[in-house]
Scaffold this motif. Sequence first.
Motif, short mmCIF file in Angstrom:
data_model
loop_
_atom_site.label_atom_id
_atom_site.label_comp_id
_atom_site.label_asym_id
_atom_site.label_seq_id
_atom_site.Cartn_x
_atom_site.Cartn_y
_atom_site.Cartn_z
N PHE A 142 0.83 -1.19 0.00
CA PHE A 142 0.00 0.00 0.00
C PHE A 142 0.88 1.26 0.00
O PHE A 142 1.88 1.33 0.70
CB PHE A 142 -0.90 0.03 1.25
N PRO A 145 -2.11 6.75 -1.59
CA PRO A 145 -3.47 6.72 -2.19
C PRO A 145 -4.26 5.50 -1.73
O PRO A 145 -5.48 5.59 -1.52
CB PRO A 145 -3.20 6.69 -3.69
N ASP A 146 -3.59 4.35 -1.59
CA ASP A 146 -4.28 3.13 -1.19
C ASP A 146 -4.79 3.23 0.25
O ASP A 146 -5.91 2.81 0.55
CB ASP A 146 -3.34 1.92 -1.33
N TYR A 147 -3.96 3.80 1.13
CA TYR A 147 -4.38 3.95 2.52
C TYR A 147 -5.56 4.92 2.63
O TYR A 147 -6.48 4.69 3.41
CB TYR A 147 -3.21 4.44 3.38
N SER A 149 -7.87 5.49 0.36
CA SER A 149 -9.07 4.79 -0.15
C SER A 149 -9.56 3.74 0.84
O SER A 149 -10.77 3.55 1.02
CB SER A 149 -8.76 4.14 -1.50
N ASN A 450 -2.51 11.08 4.42
CA ASN A 450 -2.32 10.31 3.19
C ASN A 450 -2.89 11.02 1.97
O ASN A 450 -2.34 10.90 0.87
CB ASN A 450 -2.96 8.93 3.34
N SER A 454 -0.46 12.10 -1.04
CA SER A 454 -0.76 11.62 -2.40
C SER A 454 -0.79 12.78 -3.39
O SER A 454 -0.25 12.67 -4.50
CB SER A 454 -2.11 10.89 -2.42
N PHE A 465 -5.49 8.54 -7.51
CA PHE A 465 -6.30 7.61 -6.72
C PHE A 465 -6.94 6.52 -7.58
O PHE A 465 -7.34 5.49 -7.04
CB PHE A 465 -7.38 8.38 -5.97
N ARG A 468 -3.73 3.78 -9.46
CA ARG A 468 -3.17 2.63 -8.73
C ARG A 468 -4.25 1.55 -8.59
O ARG A 468 -5.37 1.83 -8.15
CB ARG A 468 -2.67 3.06 -7.36
N SER A 471 -5.87 1.14 -5.01
CA SER A 471 -6.72 2.28 -4.67
C SER A 471 -8.00 2.25 -5.48
O SER A 471 -9.10 2.51 -4.96
CB SER A 471 -5.96 3.58 -4.92
#
Length: 502
Positions: A142, A145-147, A149, A450, A454, A465, A468, A471
Amino acid sequence: MDAFNNLATGFAAAASFQNLGFALVGCLLGTLIGVLPGIGPIPTIAMLLPITFGLDPLSSLIMLAGIYYGAQYGGSTTSILVNMPGEASSVVTCMDGYQMARQGRAGAALAVAALGSFFAGCVGTVFIAAFGPPLASLAQQFNSPDYFSLMLLGLLMAVVLAHGSVIKAIAMVVVGLLFGLVGTDVNSGAVRYTFGVSELWDGIDFLPMVIGMFGIVEIVKNLEEKELDRTAISTKFRDLWPSLRDFKEAWKPVLRGTGVGAVLGVLPGGGAVLASFASYTVEKKIAKDPSRFGKGAIEGVAGPESANNAAAQTSFIPLLTLGLPSNPIMALMMGAMMIQGIQPGAAVMTSRPDLFWGMVASMWIGNLMLVVINLPMIGMWVKLLSIPYRYLFPAILMFCVIGVYGTNANSTMMVMTAVFTIFGYIMTRFGCEPAPMILGFLLGPLMEENLRRSLVLSRGDPMIFIQRPISLTLLICAGLVLLMIVLPNVRKSREIAFQEGA
């Protein structure tokens, strides 16, 4: 072999004399608060958070975890014996457990509840050991952006699975996010929304908020209710062991309840309460004779009691692997880890394997302790019910006040506790749950960090977002959750589970 080595590391850490002692204390306290109506694990953990300052991180987490799953055991005792749920997840156990007690089968009901809980707790711990490492490996991939989302999905799930009005749940999440903005901005160093109060430069303290909104508000709510008759039935059971027929009728509900609880415990916003009601609904729907339920059906005890304990165990999975609290109690556990300087998430497994695997091993030890504690001590737990709540609440209030003042001896902390108590009481009167607000408060600063990180990496381009894959997948899930909020038929499906259990 890695799994065995990891578990060996965990048992070596958890089986120390000190940690065994804290596991026993947590299990005893959990059983006690499960037995006594009007206390519950959330305010108890909130009150005990200050104690964790001076403890080893693993010892404190083992004790707090023991309180959580211990309360699931204790709540079944009074539900069966005196038709009084000490813990919210045991409400559904009253319906058939108490009827079994009135028919002279209290021993069978209590034994099935204890053994089903032990089995479900052990299976839930296996889930953590099995799915923890793969999820942690995924979490290591992660990025910011993943965190963001993931946390957005978690907050939306908390809204969907909250009681009552969706609008009120959303409002409480937003309020929590706003509270999380108070303090010094990490990126710019600017002080925000402190109104000139220097004590707020580091942000709103977690302890005054949870002790005020959960601990003291719970005291006030219980004092408003009429004192119940707590005359218990006889607890001298000549034959505590269930009959062969009881075992035949109970083993399948135990398996189904364990499965339902294990899944619902992982979901953000789920937990032991939702799992117990869902299990009862499942058992009632698949039964050949649904009319037996509410009249002493052993399936109505075995399924829900297994489900709430399995959910209590698996709710640790998203916290320990993704750093995402799935329910209010996990939010408090997250606060306890942050107090100790530990950032919940995948890094825990790599940087502190003794902490992660020690927690897993302690759950097996704790479940075994709870079986030994609960059945022999039934008589003593029930006698505690004869103490009127008006005699108990001064001691509870004293611990709340000492807990807040002892961590930071200044008047601002006490004023903040009073403010959050008043605010929490007003919100409960309007039917607003404090749990979504606590989740918003804890996740808000992390979401902001985050989000801004990002946008810095992408030079202000929000397309990062959806570029990835992780995300994008999480945002699609968040979109489906939003659809669930919009569609009333989907929204009502959860409420039906609670209504059928009532």
